[in-house]
Design an enzyme around this catalytic site. Structure first.
Site, PDB file in Angstrom:
ATOM      1  N   ARG A  15       0.824  -1.205   0.000  1.00  0.00           N
ATOM      2  CA  ARG A  15       0.000   0.000   0.000  1.00  0.00           C
ATOM      3  C   ARG A  15       0.857   1.254   0.000  1.00  0.00           C
ATOM      4  NH1 ARG A  15      -4.437  -0.768   3.747  1.00  0.00           N
ATOM      5  NH2 ARG A  15      -2.861  -0.776   5.313  1.00  0.00           N
ATOM      6  N   TYR A  16       1.837   1.313   0.896  1.00  0.00           N
ATOM      7  CA  TYR A  16       2.747   2.463   0.934  1.00  0.00           C
ATOM      8  C   TYR A  16       3.913   2.177  -0.007  1.00  0.00           C
ATOM      9  CZ  TYR A  16       0.251   3.143   5.333  1.00  0.00           C
ATOM     10  OH  TYR A  16      -0.715   3.293   6.278  1.00  0.00           O
ATOM     11  N   ARG A  51       7.010   0.163   1.706  1.00  0.00           N
ATOM     12  CA  ARG A  51       6.766  -0.933   2.653  1.00  0.00           C
ATOM     13  C   ARG A  51       5.853  -1.982   2.034  1.00  0.00           C
ATOM     14  NH1 ARG A  51       4.599   3.413   6.407  1.00  0.00           N
ATOM     15  NH2 ARG A  51       5.407   4.578   4.634  1.00  0.00           N
ATOM     16  N   CYS A  78      -1.551 -18.707  14.815  1.00  0.00           N
ATOM     17  CA  CYS A  78      -1.035 -17.919  15.944  1.00  0.00           C
ATOM     18  C   CYS A  78      -1.144 -18.773  17.199  1.00  0.00           C
ATOM     19  CB  CYS A  78      -1.860 -16.653  16.170  1.00  0.00           C
ATOM     20  SG  CYS A  78      -1.999 -15.605  14.721  1.00  0.00           S
ATOM     21  N   CYS A 136      -6.371 -13.577  19.013  1.00  0.00           N
ATOM     22  CA  CYS A 136      -6.839 -12.400  19.746  1.00  0.00           C
ATOM     23  C   CYS A 136      -8.230 -12.031  19.223  1.00  0.00           C
ATOM     24  CB  CYS A 136      -5.893 -11.229  19.513  1.00  0.00           C
ATOM     25  SG  CYS A 136      -4.160 -11.709  19.651  1.00  0.00           S
ATOM     26  N   CYS A 184      -8.582  -9.276  16.579  1.00  0.00           N
ATOM     27  CA  CYS A 184      -7.679  -9.372  15.421  1.00  0.00           C
ATOM     28  C   CYS A 184      -8.292  -8.766  14.155  1.00  0.00           C
ATOM     29  CB  CYS A 184      -7.327 -10.836  15.166  1.00  0.00           C
ATOM     30  SG  CYS A 184      -6.209 -11.027  13.767  1.00  0.00           S
ATOM     31  N   ARG A 193      -7.201  -9.412  11.234  1.00  0.00           N
ATOM     32  CA  ARG A 193      -7.149 -10.411  10.153  1.00  0.00           C
ATOM     33  C   ARG A 193      -7.917 -11.676  10.494  1.00  0.00           C
ATOM     34  NH1 ARG A 193      -1.266  -9.236   9.547  1.00  0.00           N
ATOM     35  NH2 ARG A 193      -1.474  -7.138   8.700  1.00  0.00           N
ATOM     36  N   ASP A 235      -9.448  -1.443  14.892  1.00  0.00           N
ATOM     37  CA  ASP A 235     -10.040  -1.393  13.548  1.00  0.00           C
ATOM     38  C   ASP A 235     -11.497  -1.865  13.593  1.00  0.00           C
ATOM     39  OD1 ASP A 235      -7.627  -0.574  12.376  1.00  0.00           O
ATOM     40  OD2 ASP A 235      -6.919  -2.654  12.278  1.00  0.00           O
ATOM     41  N   ASP A 257      -5.924   3.648  11.745  1.00  0.00           N
ATOM     42  CA  ASP A 257      -5.675   3.088  10.417  1.00  0.00           C
ATOM     43  C   ASP A 257      -6.998   3.213   9.660  1.00  0.00           C
ATOM     44  OD1 ASP A 257      -4.170   1.939   8.449  1.00  0.00           O
ATOM     45  OD2 ASP A 257      -3.432   0.306   9.725  1.00  0.00           O
ATOM     46  N   LYS A 290      -2.504   5.070   7.686  1.00  0.00           N
ATOM     47  CA  LYS A 290      -2.491   5.498   9.089  1.00  0.00           C
ATOM     48  C   LYS A 290      -2.477   7.023   9.193  1.00  0.00           C
ATOM     49  CE  LYS A 290      -0.047   1.482  10.929  1.00  0.00           C
ATOM     50  NZ  LYS A 290       0.076   0.690   9.703  1.00  0.00           N
TER      51      LYS A 290
END
Ligand code: SF4
Length: 369
Positions: free
Chosen positions: A111-112, A115, A124, A128, A131, A133, A292, A329, A336
């Site tokens: 996206r950037y 990066r 994982c 969490c 999360c 994702r 998010d 974000d 961000k």
């Protein structure tokens, strides 16, 4: 972890097994039946678990489980599903950061300009509940293929503008040492890649994963950064602190990305305690992220003003080293943006009047020679 803290179910497990990350992975709690042998979930947790097993399962290492307290415990609330996850708002999104839209090849988001984010696994140690994702993680069937990795490396070789690769997932430290080292080595072969960042929650949920053997092998690939994700002082155990110290000793620059979570860490004292502990263990509080708007997290999200108020309370009270950037974000892939408490009260020509951290008013005359 002291034996007094370890859950009694694992009292007879040897110290060698307990501190073996593979044993912790093998013995994760991943079903309601397993959980009920260890504790009594609340009716709301039980309904959440039953409803979410397909869409976003839960998993907890024995280590992280041993930090659980009652139903309001900040560790337990991050790890166990709750029926509140079934409540959605019109603003919820499945992929709030539009990562899939900015994906030129299957396991990479770009996206950037400088990066890129590489998804190396969807596994994982602990899933969490906040999360971003959750559309991907926990789905073993979606593990990236060898061909996908080759496409991602080819893309990075052909895109020299990318200087900084975030190795993410899922949690890249879920992979074996050999697999992780192969990925890092392949990235290091690309001349334009300057920085590699490992994005991992293992220092929090599985600190025994930070082994001397892994660190010794990774040392050859610096500059390597670690982005980790502590959210509450209850996660700040001696084991977690030692994992951060080992990373720092091995030459990693370690930063923490905290997510603001309602009823968990949306309090200046909690954030101050957490950040002071992180700095003492050579981990820089880097971001305080607005949660998010991912589906199933409405009950965990705080108003944006909460983060600004926490920053305002920290400024002047703690060292700048312990003050993170407050970041939203932007949904839809906007990227961000940072927020800061408003300090300039008024401007009169070249005179600017500011409010300092203690409420006093001071004037700065903006008149360079
Ligand atoms: S460790 Fe990271 S990727 Fe894995 S569930 Fe937690 S927030 Fe999501």
């Amino acid at each position: 972890m002291t034996d007094a803290r370890r859950h009694p179910a694992w009292a007879r497990v040897s110290a060698a097994e307990w501190s073996d990350w593979r044993w912790q992975q093998r013995n994760r709690i991943t079903s309601l039946a397993q959980l009920e042998r260890l504790m009594t979930p609340t009716p709301a947790e039980r309904r959440g678990i039953e409803a979410r097993m397909e869409s976003f399962p839960f998993a907890v290492t024995p280590y992280y489980f041993s930090l659980f307290g009652g139903p309001d415990c900040p560790v337990r609330r991050q790890a166990l599903p709750h029926e509140d996850e079934l409540v959605t708002t019109p603003w919820d999104l499945v992929d709030p950061l539009a990562e899939d839209e900015h994906s030129p090849v299957p396991i990479l988001t770009h996206r950037y300009p400088d990066r890129a984010l590489l998804y190396v696994t969807h596994h994982c140690a602990v899933y969490c509940r906040h999360c971003t994702r959750q559309r991907k993680v926990g789905d073993a069937a979606s593990a990236p293929s060898k061909a996908m990795f080759e496409q991602a490396y080819a893309y990075l070789r052909a895109t020299p503008a990318v200087k900084d690769v975030l190795v993410s997932g899922g949690d890249p430290l879920s992979l074996s040492d050999a697999r992780l080292l192969d990925i890092v080595a392949r990235l290091r072969e690309i001349p334009s890649v300057e920085i590699i960042r490992l994005c991992t929650r293992n220092p929090v949920t599985l600190p025994m994963r930070i082994t001397d053997a892994l660190l010794a092998a990774l040392r050859g690939y610096h500059p390597l950064f670690v982005n980790t994700h502590f959210n509450h002082p209850a996660e700040c155990t001696p084991e977690a602190g030692a994992a951060l110290e080992r990373l720092a000793d091995a030459g990693f620059a370690v930063g923490n990305q905290m997510v603001l979570l309602r009823g968990i860490n949306d309090d200046p004292t909690v954030v101050e305690t957490l950040n002071r502990w992180l700095v003492r263990h050579r981990c820089r509080p880097y971001y305080m992220l607005q949660c998010d708007p991912v589906s199933g997290t409405a009950h965990l999200r705080t108003p944006v003003d909460t983060g600004v108020e926490i920053l305002d309370a920290l400024r002047g009270r703690v060292s700048g080293l312990a003050i993170p950037q407050l970041v939203v974000d932007l949904p839809g892939g906007g990227g961000k943006v940072t927020l800061v408490p408003e300090r300039q009260l008024r401007r009169d020509g070249n005179r600017r009047v500011f409010r300092n951290a203690f409420g006093g008013e001071f004037t700065y005359v903006d008149e360079p020679l």
